[in-house]
Design a protein around this motif. Structure first.
Motif, PDB file in Angstrom:
ATOM      1  N   PHE A 144      -6.694  -1.167   5.637  1.00 15.08           N
ATOM      2  CA  PHE A 144      -6.911  -0.081   6.589  1.00 15.08           C
ATOM      3  C   PHE A 144      -5.981  -0.162   7.800  1.00 15.08           C
ATOM      4  N   ALA A 145      -6.112  -1.209   8.599  1.00 17.45           N
ATOM      5  CA  ALA A 145      -5.337  -1.286   9.841  1.00 17.45           C
ATOM      6  C   ALA A 145      -3.843  -1.366   9.586  1.00 17.45           C
ATOM      7  N   PHE A 146      -3.440  -2.001   8.484  1.00 17.66           N
ATOM      8  CA  PHE A 146      -2.005  -2.122   8.175  1.00 17.66           C
ATOM      9  C   PHE A 146      -1.391  -0.802   7.695  1.00 17.66           C
ATOM     10  N   PRO A 147      -1.947  -0.156   6.664  1.00 13.26           N
ATOM     11  CA  PRO A 147      -1.258   1.049   6.167  1.00 13.26           C
ATOM     12  C   PRO A 147      -1.337   2.254   7.085  1.00 13.26           C
ATOM     13  N   LEU A 148      -2.393   2.385   7.891  1.00 10.19           N
ATOM     14  CA  LEU A 148      -2.542   3.587   8.713  1.00 10.19           C
ATOM     15  C   LEU A 148      -1.338   3.819   9.626  1.00 10.19           C
ATOM     16  N   PRO A 149      -0.945   2.880  10.485  1.00  5.86           N
ATOM     17  CA  PRO A 149       0.208   3.152  11.347  1.00  5.86           C
ATOM     18  C   PRO A 149       1.531   3.201  10.608  1.00  5.86           C
ATOM     19  N   ILE A 150       1.632   2.521   9.466  1.00  2.00           N
ATOM     20  CA  ILE A 150       2.864   2.599   8.681  1.00  2.00           C
ATOM     21  C   ILE A 150       3.086   4.024   8.203  1.00  2.00           C
ATOM     22  N   TYR A 151       2.072   4.616   7.590  1.00  2.00           N
ATOM     23  CA  TYR A 151       2.223   5.988   7.111  1.00  2.00           C
ATOM     24  C   TYR A 151       2.434   6.946   8.271  1.00  2.00           C
ATOM     25  N   ALA A 152       1.757   6.717   9.384  1.00  5.55           N
ATOM     26  CA  ALA A 152       1.891   7.629  10.529  1.00  5.55           C
ATOM     27  C   ALA A 152       3.306   7.599  11.096  1.00  5.55           C
ATOM     28  N   ILE A 153       3.858   6.411  11.335  1.00  2.74           N
ATOM     29  CA  ILE A 153       5.182   6.345  11.954  1.00  2.74           C
ATOM     30  C   ILE A 153       6.245   6.813  10.961  1.00  2.74           C
ATOM     31  N   CYS A 154       6.044   6.557   9.672  1.00  4.08           N
ATOM     32  CA  CYS A 154       6.991   7.055   8.673  1.00  4.08           C
ATOM     33  C   CYS A 154       7.053   8.582   8.705  1.00  4.08           C
ATOM     34  N   GLU A 155       5.913   9.221   8.813  1.00  6.61           N
ATOM     35  CA  GLU A 155       5.909  10.680   8.837  1.00  6.61           C
ATOM     36  C   GLU A 155       6.529  11.216  10.116  1.00  6.61           C
ATOM     37  N   LEU A 156       6.277  10.560  11.238  1.00  5.68           N
ATOM     38  CA  LEU A 156       6.913  10.996  12.477  1.00  5.68           C
ATOM     39  C   LEU A 156       8.427  10.850  12.407  1.00  5.68           C
ATOM     40  N   LEU A 157       8.901   9.756  11.808  1.00  5.95           N
ATOM     41  CA  LEU A 157      10.340   9.551  11.682  1.00  5.95           C
ATOM     42  C   LEU A 157      10.958  10.529  10.691  1.00  5.95           C
ATOM     43  N   GLY A 158      10.189  10.953   9.687  1.00  6.70           N
ATOM     44  CA  GLY A 158      10.722  11.824   8.642  1.00  6.70           C
ATOM     45  C   GLY A 158      11.117  11.070   7.393  1.00  6.70           C
ATOM     46  N   VAL A 159      10.485   9.902   7.150  1.00  6.36           N
ATOM     47  CA  VAL A 159      10.748   9.151   5.920  1.00  6.36           C
ATOM     48  C   VAL A 159      10.068   9.870   4.758  1.00  6.36           C
ATOM     49  N   PRO A 160      10.791  10.232   3.722  1.00  6.53           N
ATOM     50  CA  PRO A 160      10.179  10.930   2.588  1.00  6.53           C
ATOM     51  C   PRO A 160       9.028  10.128   1.989  1.00  6.53           C
ATOM     52  N   ARG A 161       8.030  10.847   1.473  1.00  2.50           N
ATOM     53  CA  ARG A 161       6.837  10.189   0.921  1.00  2.50           C
ATOM     54  C   ARG A 161       7.196   9.171  -0.152  1.00  2.50           C
ATOM     55  N   GLU A 162       8.183   9.492  -0.986  1.00  2.00           N
ATOM     56  CA  GLU A 162       8.519   8.584  -2.084  1.00  2.00           C
ATOM     57  C   GLU A 162       9.142   7.277  -1.599  1.00  2.00           C
ATOM     58  N   ASP A 163       9.565   7.218  -0.340  1.00  2.00           N
ATOM     59  CA  ASP A 163      10.165   5.998   0.203  1.00  2.00           C
ATOM     60  C   ASP A 163       9.210   5.207   1.094  1.00  2.00           C
ATOM     61  N   GLN A 164       8.031   5.753   1.374  1.00  5.30           N
ATOM     62  CA  GLN A 164       7.155   5.121   2.356  1.00  5.30           C
ATOM     63  C   GLN A 164       6.580   3.791   1.878  1.00  5.30           C
ATOM     64  N   ASP A 165       6.389   3.637   0.560  1.00  2.58           N
ATOM     65  CA  ASP A 165       5.902   2.363   0.053  1.00  2.58           C
ATOM     66  C   ASP A 165       6.915   1.245   0.295  1.00  2.58           C
ATOM     67  N   ASP A 166       8.218   1.570   0.225  1.00  5.05           N
ATOM     68  CA  ASP A 166       9.243   0.570   0.527  1.00  5.05           C
ATOM     69  C   ASP A 166       9.128   0.129   1.990  1.00  5.05           C
ATOM     70  N   PHE A 167       8.952   1.095   2.880  1.00  9.20           N
ATOM     71  CA  PHE A 167       8.781   0.753   4.290  1.00  9.20           C
ATOM     72  C   PHE A 167       7.567  -0.146   4.487  1.00  9.20           C
ATOM     73  N   ARG A 168       6.481   0.167   3.760  1.00  8.05           N
ATOM     74  CA  ARG A 168       5.282  -0.646   3.892  1.00  8.05           C
ATOM     75  C   ARG A 168       5.545  -2.086   3.443  1.00  8.05           C
ATOM     76  N   ASP A 169       6.293  -2.249   2.368  1.00  6.54           N
ATOM     77  CA  ASP A 169       6.604  -3.588   1.874  1.00  6.54           C
ATOM     78  C   ASP A 169       7.482  -4.347   2.862  1.00  6.54           C
ATOM     79  N   TRP A 170       8.497  -3.676   3.418  1.00  2.47           N
ATOM     80  CA  TRP A 170       9.361  -4.341   4.396  1.00  2.47           C
ATOM     81  C   TRP A 170       8.566  -4.730   5.641  1.00  2.47           C
ATOM     82  N   ALA A 171       7.688  -3.839   6.081  1.00  3.19           N
ATOM     83  CA  ALA A 171       6.864  -4.147   7.249  1.00  3.19           C
ATOM     84  C   ALA A 171       5.946  -5.328   6.963  1.00  3.19           C
TER      85      ALA A 171
END
Length: 440
Positions: A168-195
Motif C-alpha cells: 500500500f504505502a510503497f505503490p501509492l506514491p510511485i503510481y501518483a508521481i509517475c502519472e504527474l511526470l507523464g510516465v506511460p502506464r506500461e512503463d510504471q512497473d519498471d519505475f516501481r522496481d527501480w524505486a
C-alpha cells in the motif's frame, strides 16, 4: 493527465533495506552521551536526540559513511540553518562531494536539481516546476489519488492481512508521481522496481542505489526525447514547453529535475503513511478520536492530524546536505568553511522549547509549525501532494478497515537503515475482511 487504473495489483518489491551500522563509528558518539547509528538508535532515535539537544545541540560527528558533519538538533538553530544563505546546497563546497548527496547522481549527470543548487539557478528551476504543485492542480489530482488508494486496498482487503508498506504505502506514491511526470502506464512497473532497489539499498552500499539511478536517468532522457514529439498534460511536457519558450531549461536540468521529483516524491510519502499508521497504533486514544471525526464527516482533525504525524515521527529524519561556504557560528559552535551541516528535523520537531509536551501525539495540536518539510527557499515543493496522499491513505484505511491492527509485536518491527529518511521496512497488519466487490 493519464487516468487509467492499474489493471492488476502491483508486484511486491524485494524487502528493503540494508541494516544500520552495528556500532557507532569513531566520533559518532558524543562524550558521555548515547551511541548514534546503532540498531537501537535506528529503532528509537528520540532519546539520543533529546540528549544532544540538551548537551551538544550542534555536534560534530563521524557518520557511518566516514564523512564528518555537524548535527543541528534544537528547533531555533535548525530553523536558522535551513534558511541561512551561508549554508549552500551545492556539494562543490565540500572537499569530498562524491561521498554526500544521492548515490550515483554525479556519475549519472544528475547534479543540477533543486537539492543541489542555490539561487539564482534554484529560483529559476523552482519557478518552472512549481506549476505542477499548485493548490489547483493538486486538488484536480485528488480524485485520482482516491482511485489509486481504493484500488490498492481492494487488492488485499479480502485476505484479512497485509504488509502495509509493500502492498500500500510503497505503490501509492510511485503510481501518483509517475502519472504527474507523464510516465506511460506500461512503463510504471519498471519505475516501481527501480524505486524498490533504491529503498532496498538505501542504508547499505551506495552502488546499489547508483545502479538504479543510472537506469532511471537513461529512461528519463529517452522519455523527454519522445515527449518532444507528443506533448501531453503532465510535468515533463510542461518542462519541455517552458524550455521551448525561453526559460533556458537544458535537457540535463530537465532530466535531473524529473529524477529528484521521483526520488524525493515517493519515499517521503511511503514513510508518512507507514510511520503515521504505526503512530496511531501506539496511540489508540488519538486513533479513536480520528475515526470518530471521519465517521461524522469532519476532516478538520485529519488535516491537523497529518501535520502532527509529520512532527511526531516524520518521514524525513535529517534535512538534505548543506555546506558552509565560509566560517560561521551556529548554536554557539564555530563551523569551518566546507564542513557539511545536517539539520536533524526529528530532533528539532520534538524540542520542548518550541512544542508543549513534544513527545506526546496530539492530533488536534494547532500551534504546529513543524519543520518536517523544511523551511525557507528549499521548503519541499511536493508537500501539497504528499499531504493529499497522506490524508487520503489514512482516512481510507481507517474508514474501510476500521479494526486494522498490528499483526506482530512492536519489537519485531525493523526500521530501514540510511541517513536522511526514517521509515519501517515492513508493517504487517490484520483486520476483519470487509465486503469487497469482486474485481472485474
Amino acid at each position: 493527465m493519464h487516468q487509467q487504473t492499474p489493471a492488476q495489483p502491483p508486484r511486491t518489491p524485494a524487502e528493503p533495506s540494508a541494516e544500520p551500522s552495528a556500532a557507532a563509528p569513531e566520533g559518532g558518539c558524543p562524550v558521555g552521551g548515547p551511541e548514534l547509528f546503532t540498531w537501537e538508535f535506528a529503532t528509537d532515535p528520540y532519546p539520543a536526540y533529546a540528549w544532544l539537544r540538551e548537551h551538544a545541540p550542534v555536534h560534530r560527528t563521524t557518520l557511518p559513511s566516514g564523512v564528518e558533519a555537524w548535527l543541528v538538533t534544537r528547533y531555533a538553530d535548525a530553523r536558522q540553518a535551513l534558511a541561512d544563505q551561508r549554508l549552500s546546497k551545492n556539494p562543490v563546497h565540500h572537499a569530498e562531494p562524491g561521498k554526500t548527496g544521492i548515490p550515483g547522481e554525479r556519475s549519472a549527470g544528475l547534479m543540477t536539481h533543486l537539492l543541489n543548487i542555490d539561487p539564482p539557478d534554484h529560483t529559476r528551476l523552482r519557478r518552472l516546476v512549481s506549476k505542477a504543485f499548485t493548490p489547483r492542480r493538486v486538488a484536480e489530482f485528488a480524485p485520482r489519488v482516491q482511485e489509486l488508494t481504493d484500488h490498492l486496498i481492494d487488492a488485499f482487503a479480502r485476505k484479512g492481512e497485509a504488509d502495509l508498506i509493500h502492498e500500500f504505502a510503497f505503490p501509492l506514491p510511485i503510481y501518483a508521481i509517475c502519472e504527474l511526470l507523464g510516465v506511460p502506464r506500461e512503463d510504471q512497473d519498471d519505475f516501481r522496481d527501480w524505486a524498490g532497489m533504491m529503498i532496498r539499498h538505501g542504508g547499505g552500499p551506495r552502488g546499489g542505489v547508483a545502479r538504479s539511478v543510472k537506469k532511471i536517468r537513461a529512461y528519463l532522457g529517452e522519455l523527454i526525447h519522445r515527449k518532444r514529439d507528443d506533448l501531453g498534460d503532465d510535468l515533463i511536457s510542461d518542462l519541455i514547453r517552458a524550455s521551448d519558450h525561453g526559460d533556458h531549461l537544458t535537457e540535463a536540468e530537465a532530466t535531473a529535475m524529473c529524477f529528484v521529483l521521483l526520488f524525493a516524491g515517493f519515499e517521503t510519502t511511503i514513510n508518512l503513511i507507514g510511520n503515521g499508521t504505526y503512530a496511531l497504533f501506539r496511540n489508540p486514544d488519538q486513533r479513536a478520536l480520528l475515526q470518530e471525526s471521519l465517521a461524522a464527516g469532519d476532516r478538520a482533525l485529519l488535516e491537523t492530524g497529518i501535520e502532527e504525524l509529520l512532527r511526531y515521527d516524520g518521514p524525513v529524519e535529517l534535512a538534505t546536505w548543506r555546506y558552509a561556504t565560509r566560517p560561521l557560528t551556529l548554536g554557539g559552535q564555530d563551523i569551518p568553511a566546507g564542513d557539511p551541516v545536517l539539520v536533524v528535523l526529528a530532533a528539532a520537531d520534538r524540542d520542548p522549547a518550541r512544542f508543549d509536551d513534544p513527545d506526546a501525539l496530539d492530533l488536534s495540536r494547532s500551534d504546529n509549525q513543524h519543520l518536517g518539510y523544511g523551511h525557507g527557499i528549499h521548503y519541499c515543493i511536493g508537500a501539497p501532494l504528499a499531504r493529499l496522499e497522506g490524508q487520503t491513505a489514512l482516512a481510507t484505511l481507517l474508514t474501510r478497515l476500521p479494526d486494522l491492527e498490528l499483526a506482530v509485536p512492536p519489537e519485531e518491527l525493523r526500521w530501514r537503515g540510511g541517513l536522511i529518511m526514517r521509515g519501517l521496512r515492513t508493517l504487517p497488519v490484520r483486520f476483519t475482511t470487509p465486503n469487497v466487490p469482486e474485481a472485474e
